[in-house]
Design a protein around this motif. Sequence first.
Motif, mmCIF file in Angstrom:
data_model
loop_
_atom_site.group_PDB
_atom_site.id
_atom_site.type_symbol
_atom_site.label_atom_id
_atom_site.label_comp_id
_atom_site.label_asym_id
_atom_site.label_seq_id
_atom_site.Cartn_x
_atom_site.Cartn_y
_atom_site.Cartn_z
ATOM 1 N N ARG A 197 0.932 -1.188 -0.027
ATOM 2 C CA ARG A 197 -0.103 0.099 0.111
ATOM 3 C C ARG A 197 0.804 1.419 -0.178
ATOM 4 N N LEU A 198 2.018 1.249 0.781
ATOM 5 C CA LEU A 198 3.026 2.436 0.892
ATOM 6 C C LEU A 198 3.646 2.691 -0.644
ATOM 7 N N CYS A 199 3.727 1.498 -1.315
ATOM 8 C CA CYS A 199 4.555 1.645 -2.604
ATOM 9 C C CYS A 199 3.685 2.183 -3.505
ATOM 10 N N ARG A 200 2.306 1.751 -3.688
ATOM 11 C CA ARG A 200 1.458 2.340 -4.533
ATOM 12 C C ARG A 200 0.959 3.809 -4.157
ATOM 13 N N TYR A 201 0.911 4.018 -3.028
ATOM 14 C CA TYR A 201 0.852 5.461 -2.567
ATOM 15 C C TYR A 201 1.816 6.401 -3.351
ATOM 16 N N GLY A 202 2.960 5.940 -3.040
ATOM 17 C CA GLY A 202 4.213 6.873 -3.754
ATOM 18 C C GLY A 202 4.290 6.798 -5.515
ATOM 19 N N GLY A 203 3.186 6.058 -6.004
ATOM 20 C CA GLY A 203 3.468 5.718 -7.235
ATOM 21 C C GLY A 203 4.050 4.706 -8.082
ATOM 22 N N THR A 204 4.410 3.872 -6.949
ATOM 23 C CA THR A 204 5.398 2.536 -7.387
ATOM 24 C C THR A 204 4.200 1.368 -7.998
ATOM 25 N N LYS A 205 4.839 0.859 -9.157
ATOM 26 C CA LYS A 205 4.061 -0.238 -9.570
ATOM 27 C C LYS A 205 4.230 -1.625 -8.682
ATOM 28 N N THR A 206 3.281 -2.249 -8.272
ATOM 29 C CA THR A 206 3.684 -3.596 -7.361
ATOM 30 C C THR A 206 3.331 -4.800 -8.061
ATOM 31 N N ILE A 207 4.316 -5.922 -7.764
ATOM 32 C CA ILE A 207 3.988 -6.996 -8.386
ATOM 33 C C ILE A 207 4.125 -8.087 -7.153
ATOM 34 N N SER A 208 3.089 -8.925 -7.184
ATOM 35 C CA SER A 208 3.119 -9.853 -6.095
ATOM 36 C C SER A 208 3.335 -11.367 -6.621
ATOM 37 N N ILE A 209 4.131 -12.032 -5.881
ATOM 38 C CA ILE A 209 4.341 -13.508 -5.875
ATOM 39 C C ILE A 209 3.731 -14.164 -4.681
ATOM 40 N N THR A 210 2.640 -14.900 -4.988
ATOM 41 C CA THR A 210 1.855 -15.404 -3.560
ATOM 42 C C THR A 210 1.145 -16.773 -4.127
ATOM 43 N N SER A 211 0.508 -17.412 -3.270
ATOM 44 C CA SER A 211 -0.082 -18.673 -3.262
ATOM 45 C C SER A 211 -1.233 -18.474 -4.069
ATOM 46 N N PHE A 212 -1.817 -19.370 -4.949
ATOM 47 C CA PHE A 212 -2.874 -18.997 -5.801
ATOM 48 C C PHE A 212 -4.314 -19.248 -4.948
ATOM 49 N N GLY A 213 -5.079 -18.296 -5.129
ATOM 50 C CA GLY A 213 -6.435 -17.912 -4.658
ATOM 51 C C GLY A 213 -6.620 -16.394 -4.049
ATOM 52 N N GLN A 214 -7.661 -16.294 -3.438
ATOM 53 C CA GLN A 214 -7.853 -14.986 -2.964
ATOM 54 C C GLN A 214 -7.149 -14.771 -1.647
ATOM 55 N N ASN A 215 -6.339 -13.746 -1.783
ATOM 56 C CA ASN A 215 -5.646 -13.165 -0.473
ATOM 57 C C ASN A 215 -5.555 -11.471 -0.578
ATOM 58 N N SER A 216 -5.106 -11.025 0.682
ATOM 59 C CA SER A 216 -5.098 -9.659 0.706
ATOM 60 C C SER A 216 -3.830 -9.121 -0.235
ATOM 61 N N LEU A 217 -2.704 -9.689 -0.187
ATOM 62 C CA LEU A 217 -1.843 -9.251 -0.962
ATOM 63 C C LEU A 217 -2.035 -9.023 -2.555
ATOM 64 N N SER A 218 -2.603 -10.222 -3.119
ATOM 65 C CA SER A 218 -3.092 -9.884 -4.411
ATOM 66 C C SER A 218 -4.233 -8.731 -4.752
ATOM 67 N N GLU A 219 -4.798 -8.709 -3.631
ATOM 68 C CA GLU A 219 -5.918 -7.621 -3.905
ATOM 69 C C GLU A 219 -5.373 -6.252 -3.931
ATOM 70 N N VAL A 220 -4.185 -5.747 -3.412
ATOM 71 C CA VAL A 220 -3.675 -4.510 -3.408
ATOM 72 C C VAL A 220 -2.613 -4.316 -4.375
ATOM 73 N N CYS A 221 -2.247 -5.448 -5.103
ATOM 74 C CA CYS A 221 -1.077 -5.293 -6.067
ATOM 75 C C CYS A 221 -1.603 -5.045 -7.348
#
Length: 290
Positions: free
Chosen positions: A199-223
Amino acid sequence: MDLQTKLASEPFSDTEKAVVEFFIQHFDSVVDMTTLEVAKRTFTSNASVVRVCQKLGYKGFNDFKLKYLTEQKKDSQQVGKPDANFPIQSGDDVRTMAANIATLKEAAIAETKSLLDYGQLAKVIDLLEKAETINVYCTHSTIAHAKEFQYHCMRINKRVIVASGPGEQDYYASRSSEENLAILLSYTGETRETIGDARLCRYGGTKTISITSFGQNSLSEVCDYNFFIPPWEKYYSKIGQFASSAGFSYILDLFYSGIFEKDYLANYEYMLEHTARLGMVQINRKMADF
């Protein structure tokens, strides 16, 4: 996409999640059970069991079990995928251990590959190649993969900063801008610090890329972009992170390979030049010891 991955991918109500969790935890015995037996074991209803199966794209529980049998047959033809949580057992000899770990890692990479969005991968590689600085946010369990990616990129003069401690992560995330690109690693996708940093990165204008387990989770929702690995491992009851480790490494290797390919000859020449310099430094040190 294998059946266990698919089970982890759909949105379910709390009641339905009990059924899904039962399917995952008792994968080997579900095929011999009736709808009523599953409902009793999960303290739900026949309708809930059927509804879960329908959300997964099947006509009902019997159709779901048929898919399971097909999957089991496919697995047995491929020598079988070892249990991701316990790929070795007490009493296994070294040949069995070697075969099981190799089979599990191969299966994890194949499943990770099946979850790729190639259009998204090409776009992310463009962003990685153009970024002035790539920041990788990780925890102790994924830092080895982040460091390996950093080392590869260092050899072609690509700036990568690995932030692994909460204070260090927050420091870089709070100062992140459009010139940065952020990669965030979290198997569960629920690591509080990592989600906050995204969230902090996106606030500063940074594009975000997650690597996480498949399915719904909080990290993939904000990246902005998400890459997935198989959700085969339990958080606590496992003897190692063999499957997730293979998935993380595979995706980061794809990122590095994509960056390298963008200017293949120049990157190769730079790598050779600096490898030669390093070799001269090592020779001089050895000579100084005499």
